[in-house]
Enzyme design. Structure first.
Site, PDB file in Angstrom:
ATOM      1  N   CYS A  83      10.591   1.292   2.717  1.00 14.29           N
ATOM      2  CA  CYS A  83      11.453   0.295   3.347  1.00 14.29           C
ATOM      3  C   CYS A  83      12.925   0.663   3.283  1.00 14.29           C
ATOM      4  O   CYS A  83      13.747   0.040   3.959  1.00 14.29           O
ATOM      5  CB  CYS A  83      11.222  -1.083   2.725  1.00 14.29           C
ATOM      6  SG  CYS A  83      11.190  -1.063   0.931  1.00 14.29           S
ATOM      7  N   TRP A  94       0.795  -1.218   0.000  1.00 15.83           N
ATOM      8  CA  TRP A  94       0.000   0.000   0.000  1.00 15.83           C
ATOM      9  C   TRP A  94       0.833   1.277   0.000  1.00 15.83           C
ATOM     10  O   TRP A  94       0.290   2.370  -0.139  1.00 15.83           O
ATOM     11  CB  TRP A  94      -0.955   0.036   1.198  1.00 15.83           C
ATOM     12  CG  TRP A  94      -0.376  -0.350   2.527  1.00 15.83           C
ATOM     13  CD1 TRP A  94      -0.562  -1.529   3.187  1.00 15.83           C
ATOM     14  CD2 TRP A  94       0.465   0.444   3.387  1.00 15.83           C
ATOM     15  NE1 TRP A  94       0.117  -1.527   4.387  1.00 15.83           N
ATOM     16  CE2 TRP A  94       0.753  -0.320   4.535  1.00 15.83           C
ATOM     17  CE3 TRP A  94       1.007   1.722   3.293  1.00 15.83           C
ATOM     18  CZ2 TRP A  94       1.558   0.147   5.576  1.00 15.83           C
ATOM     19  CZ3 TRP A  94       1.818   2.197   4.320  1.00 15.83           C
ATOM     20  CH2 TRP A  94       2.076   1.407   5.448  1.00 15.83           C
ATOM     21  N   GLU A 154      10.248  -9.148  -0.905  1.00  7.53           N
ATOM     22  CA  GLU A 154      10.856  -7.902  -0.427  1.00  7.53           C
ATOM     23  C   GLU A 154      10.069  -7.488   0.802  1.00  7.53           C
ATOM     24  O   GLU A 154       8.906  -7.118   0.710  1.00  7.53           O
ATOM     25  CB  GLU A 154      10.809  -6.824  -1.518  1.00  7.53           C
ATOM     26  CG  GLU A 154      11.797  -5.685  -1.275  1.00  7.53           C
ATOM     27  CD  GLU A 154      11.216  -4.538  -0.489  1.00  7.53           C
ATOM     28  OE1 GLU A 154      11.059  -4.693   0.748  1.00  7.53           O
ATOM     29  OE2 GLU A 154      10.906  -3.504  -1.092  1.00  7.53           O
TER      30      GLU A 154
END
Length: 474
Positions: A280, A148, A246
């Site tokens: 991330c 998201w 990932e």
């Protein structure tokens, strides 16, 4: 607004439970969308299976032409995509237009070219009287689960290499941010043969599990949390499916006493808080050498406190809301846990803002210790911690003392030190005197619990292929 699923080349309404999609800047419902039913999930996978026999045998040139058409179509509809992404995610509109859409278009164009350049070992007679050659063939049906935080970008990272390699794809965007993927489905319908690309909608427990566990799915590609990755690996283990994971990160930013502190402060201001820190690779775990620690804390405090929060459509807005109310609560809990520690100093921010929307103030927490949860766990929000260190050996140990292994950066004027650290840091990428820079030509992917497999680059394309040996006796 496009809210239908794409199954076998046809846009259809979902037949499952209806789910609300929210605008995180206001907390208001944008619309409701019906999830895919189990029968629709099966139909999407079966359509991909049926089409793969033909699509997998098309020439790289033919696949490249489809990808280029899709890239052109995204570019032509850039403003509409940007508005949908901004409305559904809370991203500043100008960031989506200027940063994300051009990068998304570039990914499709890169893999269109890469599809025609796959390499392998030279064919030859490695055994007398026999000629060997290497093939890189598509895997089959790929189930892709997109996150998201960058809905359209991550969809592009997954779709472009998989389709370029000759696979057929069934993709499920996050139920929180599905709008741009569904818009993409409407464009792809008129570009790809029916069944090559199928787009579903729904939650992980109702749609994702059924999709990834389908017996005809040969590969699962996920960008998400460690918990989601672990769940999918357990769920798909009996079938020994190919997986591509990932799973987040906690990037160390190592600042030595010879670094350009103004550049560091500006870099963290940008690279730690882009997309409200929901990235991330965000520059979120700062280590500063003792000689410059206090100066850097001051500079960072000034830089971070100057970030402008606001409405996504405002061109001066630098920081938008978090993606959902549930995530706002997670970020708030993580910061409150850190603030409860007596040694933590809140330099700026530290709480959600008043008013509507899921906004959390840009936050800098100083004097964090290596064992603190704020240092060890991914917060995935506009929150940066800073920790003092003494020497190279200590900071190398601390930098690697993490279950994550996605991205890192080293800030120093000493070339030898930069090379030593970059060779020893256990991360998929290490930047020197910068952070967060990604290009289509270079791989993105992690180590340890950040996952495995590469996005972007020729390495990413290879991940969606099977290496096969053909030997001919003569």
């Amino acid at each position: 607004m496009q809210y239908q699923l794409l199954i076998n080349g046809v846009l259809v309404d979902g037949e499952g439970e209806r789910q609300s999609v929210y605008n995180p800047a206001t907390g208001e419902v944008i619309l409701e969308i019906a999830e895919a039913s189990p029968a629709q999930i099966d139909a999407a996978v079966q359509a991909a299976v049926n089409t793969f026999a033909e699509w997998g045998q098309t020439t790289p040139k033919a696949r490249a032409e489809c990808l280029l058409k899709l890239a052109d179509s995204i570019e032509q509809n850039a403003l509409e995509f940007a508005r949908l992404e901004s409305q559904n995610c809370g991203k500043p509109l100008h960031c989506v237009i200027n940063d994300e859409i051009p990068a998304i278009v570039d990914v499709f164009r890169f893999f269109a070219g890469a599809a025609r350049c796959l390499s392998g070992l030279a064919a030859g007679e490695y055994l007398e009287g026999h000629t060997s050659m290497i093939r890189r063939d598509p895997i089959g049906v790929v189930a892709s689960i997109a996150p998201w935080n960058y809905p359209l970008m991550m969809a592009a990272w997954k779709l472009a290499p998989a389709l370029a390699a000759g696979n057929c794809v069934v993709i499920k965007p996050s139920e929180i941010t599905p709008l741009t993927a569904l818009k993409l489905a409407a464009l792809a319908k008129d570009i790809f043969p029916p069944g090559v690309l199928n787009v579903l909608f729904g939650r992980g427990q109702t749609v994702g599990d059924v999709l990834t566990g389908h017996e005809k799915v040969r590969m699962v590609s996920l960008t998400g949390s460690i918990a989601t990755g672990e769940h999918i690996l357990r769920h798909t283990a009996p079938a020994i499916k190919r997986t591509h994971m990932e799973l987040g990160g906690k990037a160390p930013v190592i600042v030595f006493d010879d670094a350009d502190l103004d550049a560091v402060a500006q870099g963290v201001r940008t690279f730690g808080f882009y997309n409200a820190g929901q990235d991330c690779t965000a520059a979120c775990r700062i280590y500063a050498q003792r000689g410059i620690y206090d100066a850097l804390v001051e500079k960072l405090g000034n830089a971070v406190s100057s970030l402008k929060m606001g409405a996504p459509e405002d061109e001066s807005t630098e920081l938008g809301p978090l993606s959902s109310l549930a995530h706002l609560k997670r970020v708030t809990a993580a910061v409150e846990e850190a603030k409860a520690l007596s040694h933590i100093r809140v330099i700026t921010g530290g709480s959600q803002t008043e008013g509507k929307g899921y906004y959390f103030a840009p936050t800098l927490l100083a004097d964090a210790k290596q064992e603190d949860a704020i240092v060890q766990r991914e917060v995935f929000g506009p929150v940066v911690s800073i920790t003092v260190f003494d020497d190279e050996d200590q900071v190398l140990r601390w930098g690697n003392d993490s279950r994550y292994g996605l991205a890192s950066s080293v800030w120093t004027q000493d070339v030898g030190r930069a090379h030593r650290l970059s060779a020893r840091l256990q991360y998929g990428c290490t930047w020197i005197n910068t952070h967060f820079m990604l290009v289509s030509e270079m791989p993105h992917g992690g180590q340890k619990q950040s996952g495995y497999g590469k996005d972007m680059s020729l390495y990413g394309l290879e991940d969606y292929t099977l290496v096969r040996h053909i030997m001919v006796k003569h």
